[in-house]
Design an enzyme around this catalytic site. Structure first.
Site, PDB file in Angstrom:
ATOM      1  N   GLY A 192       0.827  -1.191   0.000  1.00  0.00           N
ATOM      2  CA  GLY A 192       0.000   0.000   0.000  1.00  0.00           C
ATOM      3  C   GLY A 192       0.864   1.245   0.000  1.00  0.00           C
ATOM      4  O   GLY A 192       2.058   1.201   0.326  1.00  0.00           O
ATOM      5  N   CYS A 193       0.245   2.360  -0.356  1.00  0.00           N
ATOM      6  CA  CYS A 193       1.003   3.605  -0.466  1.00  0.00           C
ATOM      7  C   CYS A 193       1.493   4.081   0.902  1.00  0.00           C
ATOM      8  O   CYS A 193       2.682   4.371   1.080  1.00  0.00           O
ATOM      9  CB  CYS A 193       0.165   4.674  -1.149  1.00  0.00           C
ATOM     10  SG  CYS A 193      -1.522   4.806  -0.546  1.00  0.00           S
ATOM     11  N   TYR A 194       0.573   4.160   1.872  1.00  0.00           N
ATOM     12  CA  TYR A 194       0.994   4.599   3.200  1.00  0.00           C
ATOM     13  C   TYR A 194       2.088   3.686   3.777  1.00  0.00           C
ATOM     14  O   TYR A 194       3.102   4.183   4.309  1.00  0.00           O
ATOM     15  CB  TYR A 194      -0.199   4.635   4.160  1.00  0.00           C
ATOM     16  CG  TYR A 194      -1.194   5.743   3.918  1.00  0.00           C
ATOM     17  CD1 TYR A 194      -0.830   7.083   4.029  1.00  0.00           C
ATOM     18  CD2 TYR A 194      -2.511   5.452   3.594  1.00  0.00           C
ATOM     19  CE1 TYR A 194      -1.757   8.100   3.827  1.00  0.00           C
ATOM     20  CE2 TYR A 194      -3.449   6.471   3.394  1.00  0.00           C
ATOM     21  CZ  TYR A 194      -3.063   7.788   3.507  1.00  0.00           C
ATOM     22  OH  TYR A 194      -3.980   8.793   3.313  1.00  0.00           O
TER      23      TYR A 194
END
Lengths: 350, 350, 350, 350
Positions: free
Chosen positions: B152-154
């Site tokens: 995921g990006c985070y």
């Protein structure tokens, strides 16, 4: 019914807090705008610089040296730090009340002031009488104040966000209080600078002032006073590509005592009579636009049970409750007007 | 020299990670785009939906049922959660490697997966062989992986931000790790929703997912693995009015041991051979635009000496290092190509 | 003093014109909000959908079928095209006045209506009595109207921009009138659509409706009526990455007669008693933010001597003078209230 | 294969055209960046000012007086107007080619130059040999040019938009050509100015330069040359709240002859071999983001049959095809490199 009309002066009317004061005061039913000064723009019509005020403000900027501020009932200083303290004594001698939107009267410790603002404080005796202008914390003192140090925008969010916990001793001060704050670009002021150009600050964001921001000592002084103890406070402000709006996400470790307290009820009770503080329902996620243009501040509580932490989300319009609106609220209190006079502007959405 | 050309398929090419894969892969020197599927848009030209790709992508979207994905060397899934796991075994049987940009292969604990994604995991045995695709942490495993769970990006920002500390045991886990993360709106995807309309999300910001965000368990699982211990982790994501860009501000309590460590040097050394991790000079304040459009991630360290805390500021482009770029980086590693092939896009500024 | 209080209903309160009506009417001194309907959101509090209205609107959305609209003095329709005409006769029979913010009562030619809106007109006899609601053009008729077709946003700018020339016959109609108009994204409404997502419409712009836009026939009908002759009209609207605001740049060929006319003086005289029309000084370049949130429309004239053309620049807030504000202005006129009641909102700047 | 490497200098590397040149040239396979000058920032690393270039540009800014520009093969001037003409002869004497991104070599009529730029032209003989750098119009001359006057951003859109009509005599010049142009804020440059601050220019728009803009005479000179006749030209630029991007909407009256011409086919044929000009399918509505970051220009035709007019919509990235990208395209031609070398950057979307 003859409404009481206050004669109001604004020193430094060309910045964002200045024009915001004008937006609010030009339609305030108890105010007569008497003088708006600007050294650089003396003689030109206010509405030429800010066409939004066409039809509402007919005055021209006047030269600070020639403006008859001593005839005013109250003078707002929307100037750089250091200006208000140079004129405070003269105005007070003429029975003029004074609300400074800069930092001259926010920090009681002049050594701290001088460290952060690189200026000696020129009127410490006036400072001693000045009141820190958050009505929800210091209303009684504001009523009789002659000089208000109107708070910084970030401090207003952090202090109103934490006050109920601090007052009730519900924070475990062994962990630092952390405020991760985000501000729209108007917070940087109306100065010609490359860093805040549209093409530099749009579609991007950044943290700044991590190594030290002037609002840190201001918040810290108030936190320790409200807490009655020393504590650690970490503050990281961020610049967000929006014009107005401020959101502080605050992380605190709750004390043992807090574990059995209904914090939502505590907050609702603490602020139940406060027109401008809105405790949102449990689990709310306030958006900054929900206060755009208004003097409202909204607070939401989120408990991180596992870690023993509470996360607070606080939003305000940095130019209104964070500056000009709070200043007008202070004025209303100082002159015994209903506190919301001239401040019932419904937020803009969208 | 005849360059090795990989046949590449993309399942679900109509979202932002899809079009970003197309931007990168359409000019990747070792790639032949073979199939791009979309159930809803089968038959229409990709460049009609995304005119930015005119002249670069001549393919039409094909129906997933009819696309000959089994002839590809590698297939990217830029689909909603749950799609990739339905096709994984078939593709693996056909010797096709698989990079999933959704969450199907990110969480080894299927109970956690099912709790957060409300789906039973349909191929736990494939999952067991899948590698979590952060090259800077798991490069060796990625080299021989058949299936990548692209992060995921985070998580990418938090994990690369903390890895050097976690690896060296420099965090005091008695305090929670706090990640206050901010994302551009493209992170919400290319779905027709009121909340992410321009008129709703422009000139405003908000926190969201405070009560629980799907990236929390993903980050948590990796944090505990890298730390080798349980810990507390508080994660608050925020939606920022910018298209691309992600900034995580991370607060950690340093351990006693850390107090004598030169953390700046530690980070620089840890990442010295990493093409896409940039440890900024001490005191830097990275802006998200400094990585706009590129696979770069930048990290800055700020020590809060007094409180014993370290504040990390990490920026990336959420669609590149946070999604499609990292996926291409993984592909390069899986096929023994130079890791930066096709990824030397200079960030856009302004 | 007992102020006259109007009972006001709003049908379709969940879109942008709906929430804008609520912003204005919730603090209008002569209005009691009586019913706000929404089929999809019946039962839920208005302020839950729009937290900006917390403390100002206590109502819940009611089901249109059950709302007692016939007890209202006036009902605003902030609905999709075609809704108002279905309920008009029933309301009129109950002596309720009606202001439609959609297109049902804007076009007197039902064939044109049906061509552009793909709906048969269901109450042509009501339509015949309806008044096109631009007060500055049709104030007398509005005073006694039972039904108002509140104008489209684009038409308001073009018609008020051109009216003085049309009325005096100062345009050479051998050349087309060209209106190059630009609108903020809120003009597209609060519908979940990919094209108006932040990530799609921010930091970009486009023309649209070049082959034909519904406001073309509306403007055309009014232009020919004001001109008393046929003419050519080219209209190209554009979508601009801002929330609110509309700017029309209008190019007209002046007639021989116009060459000796002081057009600036003509405009100033024509609009001298109009509270909401501001003729800017010669050479002004109005910004849309100068009217943000207000009912003001500003017009600037620029003569292109050489080519015999006049260029007009007209700005308004598309949701206020272009929609809800003008609707309230019409209501004030219909009920003999001072025209600016509830509309003295100072524009927001910044 | 040993690629030919050009030694390239950039004078004035701190503005937006400067950093854009650096973005493109730092990864151009045939370029060695040799010197980047800046009077004010001499000595500081380029990548400190523009962190986006970390890892791509290792040079520091050098003092213009000390930079050894005469050793370069080509020097780009990304400077204010008037700088390039002061150094042109010296560089030409040293066999250095020169591409000026300012206006010094755009206008052959020095009286017009002096009127609009308030500077005497100091090297009219160099000017006479200079070539106006739109490759699609003047490619042959560019091949052998020593000095290029790189066009303004607006002129590129208007001239490439109209060239096929002008070349074929399909415009009725009795009516003025009207160009209503819109530009992102980066077009105003990287100067500290109040008007282009984020808080001033975001969420708002305006027309400017209506009374006269420097690009008017530049466009006019080219139009008359391509048309072979005098004509009227009305030009109104607008400032739009986006970083990059430019859209011109152009209105022309078609000649009798044009009525029987398939204009779409004409445009497609005229530009069929042009890598960077994309004639969109009939009825297209190009968005500026479809060219964001790329050297592409896209043109769409819309015929207004009734009025006998054609409306053209032209989009480009003002900093690429409108400035730095076109400059690199010119360099490629001057040095016999494939015209698209270093310019195959896929546009960013979203």
């Amino acid at each position: 019914m003859t409404a009481k009309k206050l004669k109001v002066g604004i020193v430094g009317g060309t910045g964002y807090t200045g024009v915001e004061l004008l937006r609010l005061l030009s339609v305030h039913p108890n105010v007569t705008l008497t003088a708006i000064t600007s050294r650089g723009d003396a003689g030109s019509a206010v509405a030429d610089m800010f066409p939004s005020l066409r039809g509402y403000v007919d005055l021209a900027f006047s030269d600070p040296a020639q403006a008859n501020l001593s005839e005013c009932d109250v003078v707002f200083f929307a100037t750089p730090h250091g200006v208000a303290m140079g004129q405070a004594q003269t105005l007070l001698d003429a029975k003029v009340k004074l609300i400074d939107l800069a930092a001259d009267f926010r920090l009681q410790d002049t050594a701290v002031f001088e460290k952060w603002y690189k200026l000696p404080h020129s009127c410490p005796n006036v400072l001693r009488e000045a009141v820190y202008g958050i009505p929800e914390l210091y209303r009684e003192k504001i009523k009789s104040a002659q000089v208000i140090g109107n708070p910084g925008c970030y401090p207003t969010t952090v202090l109103l966000g934490l006050a109920p916990l601090l007052e009730q001793g519900l924070i475990d001060y062994s962990a630092p209080i952390i405020a991760d704050s985000k501000s729209g670009v108007s917070g940087a002021g109306r100065k010609a600078e490359v860093a805040t150009l549209f093409a530099e600050s749009s579609d991007s964001m950044k943290a700044y002032g991590v190594a030290g921001h002037r609002h840190h000592p201001e918040i810290y002084a108030q936190l320790t006073q409200l807490a009655g103890t020393e504590l650690h406070f970490i503050f990281v402000p961020h610049l967000i590509p929006m014009i107005r709006g401020m959101l502080s996400t605050i992380y605190v470790k709750l004390s043992e005592k807090a574990k059995s307290v209904d914090l939502q009820a505590l907050y609702e009770q603490r602020y139940q009579h406060e027109r401008f503080v809105d405790v949102m329902p449990t689990g709310s996620l306030p958006e900054t636009r929900s206060v755009r243009g208004s003097n409202q501040i909204r607070i939401a509580l989120h408990r991180q049970a596992e870690a023993g932490y509470l996360t607070l989300v606080v939003v305000q319009d940095n130019l209104v409750k964070g500056a000009a609106g709070q200043a007008v609220q202070n004025m209303n209190i100082m002159f015994s007007l209903p506190e919301n006079t001239g401040l019932e502007v419904v937020p803009f959405l969208p």
